[in-house]
Design a protein around this motif. Structure first.
Motif, short mmCIF file in Angstrom:
data_model
loop_
_atom_site.label_atom_id
_atom_site.label_comp_id
_atom_site.label_asym_id
_atom_site.label_seq_id
_atom_site.Cartn_x
_atom_site.Cartn_y
_atom_site.Cartn_z
N PHE A 228 0.68 -1.21 -0.13
CA PHE A 228 0.02 0.07 -0.03
C PHE A 228 1.00 1.09 0.04
N LEU A 229 0.53 2.32 -1.04
CA LEU A 229 1.01 3.43 -0.67
C LEU A 229 0.01 4.46 0.05
N CYS A 230 0.51 4.90 1.05
CA CYS A 230 -0.46 5.83 2.07
C CYS A 230 0.15 6.98 2.20
N PRO A 231 -0.55 8.17 1.70
CA PRO A 231 -0.12 9.67 1.68
C PRO A 231 0.11 9.86 3.29
N VAL A 232 0.92 10.77 3.42
CA VAL A 232 1.24 11.46 4.92
C VAL A 232 0.48 12.96 4.52
N ARG A 233 -0.45 13.15 5.57
CA ARG A 233 -1.24 14.20 5.25
C ARG A 233 -1.46 14.87 6.71
N ASP A 234 -1.21 16.17 7.10
CA ASP A 234 -1.40 16.52 8.49
C ASP A 234 -0.58 15.62 9.34
N GLY A 235 0.62 15.06 9.12
CA GLY A 235 1.36 14.46 9.73
C GLY A 235 1.02 13.02 10.04
N TRP A 236 -0.26 12.31 9.33
CA TRP A 236 -0.87 11.17 9.50
C TRP A 236 -0.57 10.32 8.25
N ALA A 237 -0.44 8.97 8.46
CA ALA A 237 -0.64 8.11 7.31
C ALA A 237 -1.59 6.85 7.67
N VAL A 238 -2.54 6.76 6.96
CA VAL A 238 -3.68 5.62 7.51
C VAL A 238 -3.46 4.43 6.68
N VAL A 239 -3.04 3.51 7.55
CA VAL A 239 -2.98 1.81 6.63
C VAL A 239 -4.08 1.35 6.77
N GLY A 240 -4.80 1.11 8.02
CA GLY A 240 -5.99 0.59 8.14
C GLY A 240 -6.01 -0.75 9.15
N VAL A 241 -6.90 -1.63 8.73
CA VAL A 241 -6.80 -2.92 9.56
C VAL A 241 -5.86 -3.99 8.89
N GLU A 242 -4.86 -4.44 9.51
CA GLU A 242 -3.92 -5.12 8.90
C GLU A 242 -4.29 -6.50 8.43
N GLU A 243 -5.37 -7.05 9.12
CA GLU A 243 -5.62 -8.47 8.80
C GLU A 243 -6.26 -8.62 7.49
N LYS A 244 -6.89 -7.35 6.87
CA LYS A 244 -7.52 -7.44 5.64
C LYS A 244 -6.76 -7.30 4.57
N TYR A 245 -6.90 -7.68 3.38
CA TYR A 245 -6.22 -7.81 2.17
C TYR A 245 -6.13 -6.20 1.66
N LEU A 246 -7.37 -5.72 1.78
CA LEU A 246 -7.61 -4.32 1.25
C LEU A 246 -7.72 -3.31 2.93
N SER A 247 -6.47 -3.31 3.46
CA SER A 247 -6.51 -2.75 4.72
C SER A 247 -7.11 -1.26 4.81
N PRO A 248 -6.85 -0.51 3.70
CA PRO A 248 -7.38 0.82 3.94
C PRO A 248 -8.63 1.00 3.75
N ALA A 249 -9.41 -0.07 3.05
CA ALA A 249 -10.62 0.17 2.65
C ALA A 249 -11.59 -0.31 3.86
N VAL A 250 -11.01 -0.81 4.90
CA VAL A 250 -11.81 -1.18 6.43
C VAL A 250 -11.59 -0.01 7.10
N VAL A 251 -11.21 1.24 6.83
CA VAL A 251 -11.50 2.44 7.73
C VAL A 251 -11.93 3.52 6.70
N ARG A 252 -12.56 4.62 7.52
CA ARG A 252 -13.47 5.74 6.76
C ARG A 252 -12.59 6.88 7.69
N ILE A 253 -12.04 7.91 6.84
CA ILE A 253 -11.41 9.24 7.70
C ILE A 253 -12.31 10.17 7.86
N VAL A 254 -12.70 10.31 9.16
CA VAL A 254 -13.95 11.10 9.30
C VAL A 254 -13.29 12.54 9.57
N SER A 255 -12.25 12.81 10.26
CA SER A 255 -11.47 14.21 10.16
C SER A 255 -10.13 13.97 10.66
#
Length: 302
Positions: A228-255
């Protein structure tokens, strides 16, 4: 006529072996079509060709339908995991031909949540532009595909699809500049790369690091590598839930601000988030238990 009747009755339709022009030009209501030859258990040559065709044919068919990569056997010791991951990035249906007694749960559960709902990319995976026009089964080179995943991440799978004579060991390279293709599937053009930084996360190794220059990896034999390529924005990079193949799809960025990150997590597991700190940055790990209705809000402070 079949499509019209299926639509009239309100039932779904998967177009199987539908790569001919008559089918491609007439998917008015049906939204899923096969994009490759069959897959066959323990057949290495067919598996290579199946993967290659699935991604390349999606360049055309994926403009109007979600690609169906065919069934797979989780019990296929040759490439069960590779097939599961290709289904994940395809965004299409997932179905198995194993006898249930032979199910390999460790390869199946990373595809879905606790209710069996499939995690999907924002658009189906396709090859990078520089992969086109080269047959990866005879090129002696790696074959790379990508898909936008979650709110802002990009999934990349690097393959060695070469036969035994042309590439038992190949090198694959991933660059921060690859991220500019993330939104091209929707916008038609690559975006300028202007991120604060880029985190590269290796799904199998469960490790991530800042990608400051192109990273090279070795693919030994018929294998793949999910990243996964996860961009750093405002000092954060969100990977997600690591057990799932599409880890970033398992989270939604609220704010997100420089001091606080708020996420909705859609499945239980290990949440991974990279955060800048006075030492440069580190990966934060949070165990999350999600009950019904299948979502939990998490707040992470700097």
């Amino acid at each position: 006529a079949l499509e019209e009747e299926a639509h009239r009755q309100g039932v779904g339709l998967v177009n199987c072996m539908a790569q001919n022009v008559l089918n491609i030009d007439n998917t008015h209501y049906s939204g899923v079509s096969r994009v490759s030859i069959d897959y066959k258990k323990f057949d290495r040559a067919m598996a290579r060709s199946h993967l290659y065709q699935s991604y390349v044919n999606t360049l055309l068919q994926g403009q109007t339908v979600w690609p169906d990569h065919d069934m797979f056997h989780s019990s296929d010791s040759l490439c069960g995991g590779m097939m599961a991951r290709s289904k994940a990035v395809s965004g299409g249906p997932v179905y198995l031909s194993d006898d249930p007694a032979d199910f390999k749960e460790e390869l199946i559960w990373p595809l879905v949540d606790s209710e069996g709902k499939v995690f999907r990319p924002q658009a189906p995976a396709v090859p990078f532009p520089d992969e086109l026009g080269v047959n990866p089964m005879f090129s002696g080179k790696a074959f790379r595909v990508f898909a936008p995943v979650g709110d802002e991440a990009m999934a990349i799978i690097c393959y060695n699809l070469n036969n035994e004579e042309t590439g038992t060991s190949v090198k694959a390279t991933v660059s921060p500049q690859d991220f500019r293709w993330r939104n091209a599937l929707e916008n038609g053009i690559p975006a300028e790369y202007d991120e604060e930084g880029m985190l590269i996360y290796d799904w199998e190794k469960k490790t991530g690091l800042l990608l400051r220059a192109p990273a090279e990896m070795t693919l030994q034999g018929f294998t793949d590598r999910l990243l996964f390529l996860c961009p750093v924005r405002d000092g954060w990079a969100v990977v997600g839930v690591e057990e799932k193949y599409l880890s970033p799809a398992v989270v939604r960025i609220v704010s997100r601000t420089e001091q606080k990150l708020v996420l909705d997590v859609l499945a239980s597991g290990t949440l991974k988030v990279w955060a800048e700190d006075e030492l440069g940055g580190r990966m934060r790990t949070i165990e999350v238990e999600v009950g019904k209705p299948g979502m939990k809000r998490i707040t992470i402070k700097r």
